[in-house]
Write a protein that holds these residues in place. Structure first.
Motif, mmCIF file in Angstrom:
data_model
loop_
_atom_site.group_PDB
_atom_site.id
_atom_site.type_symbol
_atom_site.label_atom_id
_atom_site.label_comp_id
_atom_site.label_asym_id
_atom_site.label_seq_id
_atom_site.Cartn_x
_atom_site.Cartn_y
_atom_site.Cartn_z
ATOM 1 N N HIS A 1 6.893 -62.254 19.705
ATOM 2 C CA HIS A 1 6.807 -61.390 20.891
ATOM 3 C C HIS A 1 6.789 -59.917 20.510
ATOM 4 C CE1 HIS A 1 7.265 -60.393 25.147
ATOM 5 N NE2 HIS A 1 8.165 -59.484 24.770
ATOM 6 N N ALA A 2 7.437 -59.576 19.399
ATOM 7 C CA ALA A 2 7.497 -58.178 18.963
ATOM 8 C C ALA A 2 6.233 -57.742 18.218
ATOM 9 C CB ALA A 2 8.715 -57.964 18.067
ATOM 10 N N GLY A 3 5.302 -58.668 17.997
ATOM 11 C CA GLY A 3 4.037 -58.295 17.365
ATOM 12 C C GLY A 3 3.831 -58.831 15.968
ATOM 13 N N VAL B 1 -8.447 -62.145 9.123
ATOM 14 C CA VAL B 1 -6.997 -62.195 9.311
ATOM 15 C C VAL B 1 -6.484 -60.813 9.700
ATOM 16 C CG1 VAL B 1 -4.776 -62.708 8.238
ATOM 17 C CG2 VAL B 1 -6.772 -64.107 7.693
ATOM 18 N N SER B 2 -5.767 -60.751 10.812
ATOM 19 C CA SER B 2 -5.314 -59.468 11.359
ATOM 20 C C SER B 2 -3.865 -59.158 10.996
ATOM 21 C CB SER B 2 -5.464 -59.482 12.889
ATOM 22 O OG SER B 2 -4.691 -60.525 13.458
ATOM 23 N N ALA B 3 -3.295 -59.853 10.014
ATOM 24 C CA ALA B 3 -1.887 -59.672 9.656
ATOM 25 C C ALA B 3 -1.563 -58.220 9.369
ATOM 26 C CB ALA B 3 -1.548 -60.542 8.445
ATOM 27 N N ASN B 4 -0.411 -57.770 9.881
ATOM 28 C CA ASN B 4 -0.007 -56.371 9.724
ATOM 29 C C ASN B 4 1.509 -56.277 9.843
ATOM 30 O OD1 ASN B 4 0.810 -55.507 12.669
ATOM 31 N ND2 ASN B 4 -1.084 -56.690 12.856
ATOM 32 N N ASP B 5 2.050 -55.098 9.630
ATOM 33 C CA ASP B 5 3.490 -54.892 9.724
ATOM 34 C C ASP B 5 3.842 -53.934 10.854
ATOM 35 O OD1 ASP B 5 5.976 -55.716 8.592
ATOM 36 O OD2 ASP B 5 6.216 -53.741 7.671
ATOM 37 N N ASP B 6 2.976 -53.865 11.852
ATOM 38 C CA ASP B 6 3.142 -52.915 12.946
ATOM 39 C C ASP B 6 3.828 -53.567 14.140
ATOM 40 O OD1 ASP B 6 2.952 -50.524 14.323
ATOM 41 O OD2 ASP B 6 0.949 -50.953 15.102
ATOM 42 N N TRP B 7 5.004 -54.139 13.917
ATOM 43 C CA TRP B 7 5.730 -54.789 14.994
ATOM 44 C C TRP B 7 6.652 -53.803 15.701
ATOM 45 C CZ3 TRP B 7 10.896 -54.494 13.665
ATOM 46 C CH2 TRP B 7 11.183 -54.371 12.306
ATOM 47 N N ARG B 8 7.133 -54.193 16.881
ATOM 48 C CA ARG B 8 7.912 -53.284 17.722
ATOM 49 C C ARG B 8 9.404 -53.393 17.440
ATOM 50 N NH1 ARG B 8 4.701 -55.901 21.097
ATOM 51 N NH2 ARG B 8 6.375 -56.850 22.342
ATOM 52 N N ASP B 9 10.022 -52.263 17.270
ATOM 53 C CA ASP B 9 11.461 -52.177 17.058
ATOM 54 C C ASP B 9 12.176 -52.276 18.407
ATOM 55 O OD1 ASP B 9 13.928 -51.712 15.941
ATOM 56 O OD2 ASP B 9 13.578 -49.614 15.459
ATOM 57 N N GLY B 10 13.398 -52.828 18.401
ATOM 58 C CA GLY B 10 14.227 -52.820 19.600
ATOM 59 C C GLY B 10 13.871 -53.849 20.645
ATOM 60 N N VAL B 11 13.085 -54.870 20.301
ATOM 61 C CA VAL B 11 12.744 -55.924 21.267
ATOM 62 C C VAL B 11 13.908 -56.906 21.364
ATOM 63 C CG1 VAL B 11 11.161 -57.804 21.821
ATOM 64 C CG2 VAL B 11 10.282 -55.686 20.804
#
Length: 323
Positions: A283-285, A301-311
């Motif tokens: 859910h956080a990306g 492949v769209s893998a990345n480390d740009d997930w959301r903090d504080g979810v």
């Protein structure tokens, strides 16, 4: 060549409804038609099996007939990807990867050496220590008994190959160390502080593409029921250390760590599979399910480390009814 229709089988599906939902949502984002198969010893009593498109009964994963049963399902249903969900089935699957691949099925599992390290908590700690990762002092119960004066009390005692927080206890005095244990036990240095699950995604080429942490605010039966994502400053170095310690690891893995007040972030154990709290990461990306489907479907492949903090995730019980 890319594909737009896939079949995924979830093994030992149990209660992993949320994990199936993550894969369905990922397929919808990719415009991929996804057929979901689930198997369990008693599928009629598995919530996840009831949410699948089709469910099968299979022997226990420690039964010699287990792999044959799952392989038969994969041939019958033209399964593209098998997603194991519990630790005991990882090694049987890992040892049979080539057999499934010959039939066109990929198993989401790391090689046997990685699985064996993850299933042995003492070996996990030694492997991480050699790679330069911060870990608590850990030894067998027998060795700790012979060197009691070298330990600071209290300590943790846990099964060497346990999971789901089973049989973990805090021992405050050497005289309380358990005797006549039914399984091998380890003693681990006591740590106090916030506990985190750290999930990683390693692509098919062995590149760590994402590393996401969530604080375990509340845990039930070893699985987080309240959690919040957090960008720990240690994550980049931790990801590099994990990749060095486990160069053959692939797909989704998760680690448990405690931020001790005096010693800092210490890794305490490893699971070579999707963790129970993965839906929060998704859910956080950190969409590991989507990235796996992209690999299997032959899509970019769209893998990345740009997930959301504080979810924040707050879980609750939900009932399914049949009849």
């Amino acid at each position: 060549m890319s594909r737009r229709e896939l079949c995924v089988l979830f093994s030992s599906a149990g209660r992993r409804v949320e994990l199936i939902q993550c894969f369905r949502a990922a397929a919808a984002r990719l415009d991929v038609t996804l057929r979901v198969i689930a198997c369990d010893r008693r599928p009629e009593l598995s919530a996840a099996c009831h949410t699948a498109d089709r469910a099968y009964a299979v022997p226990s994963c420690d039964d010699e007939a287990f792999i044959d049963a799952v392989a038969d399902i994969c041939r019958t249903e033209n399964v593209d990807l098998v997603v194991p969900t519990i630790d005991p089935e990882l090694l049987p699957f890992s040892l049979n990867v080539e057999r499934f691949a010959e039939a066109g099925t990929r198993i989401h599992v790391s090689p046997p050496l990685v699985v064996e390290i993850a299933r042995d908590k003492l070996r996990t700690m030694h492997t991480f220590h050699r790679a330069g990762l911060a870990v608590p002092r850990t030894d067998t119960l027998e060795n700790a008994r012979q060197a009691i004066s070298d330990w600071t009390w209290p300590v943790f005692v846990k099964p060497r190959s346990g999971s789901a927080s089973r049989s973990i206890s805090m021992i405050r005095d050497p005289s309380a160390l358990p005797k006549d244990c039914a399984e091998p036990m380890i003693v681990q240095e006591y740590l106090s502080g916030p506990e985190y699950t750290i999930s990683m995604f390693i692509d098919r080429d062995g590149v760590a593409r994402s590393c996401i942490a969530h604080e375990r605010l509340s845990v039930r039966a070893g699985e987080v029921e309240k959690g919040r994502t957090v960008r720990l400053s240690e994550l980049p170095a931790l990801a590099r250390g994990m990749a060095e310690a486990l160069p053959d690891a692939r797909g989704a893995l998760c680690f448990q760590a405690i931020a001790d007040a005096t010693r800092g972030l210490q890794v305490i154990e490893l699971n070579a599979r999707f963790g129970g709290g993965y839906p929060l990461a998704d859910h956080a990306g950190a969409c590991f399910a989507q990235w796996l489907l992209e690999e299997v479907a032959g899509l970019p492949v769209s893998a990345n480390d740009d997930w959301r903090d504080g979810v924040l995730m707050l879980r609750y019980d939900q009932a399914l009814f049949d009849g």
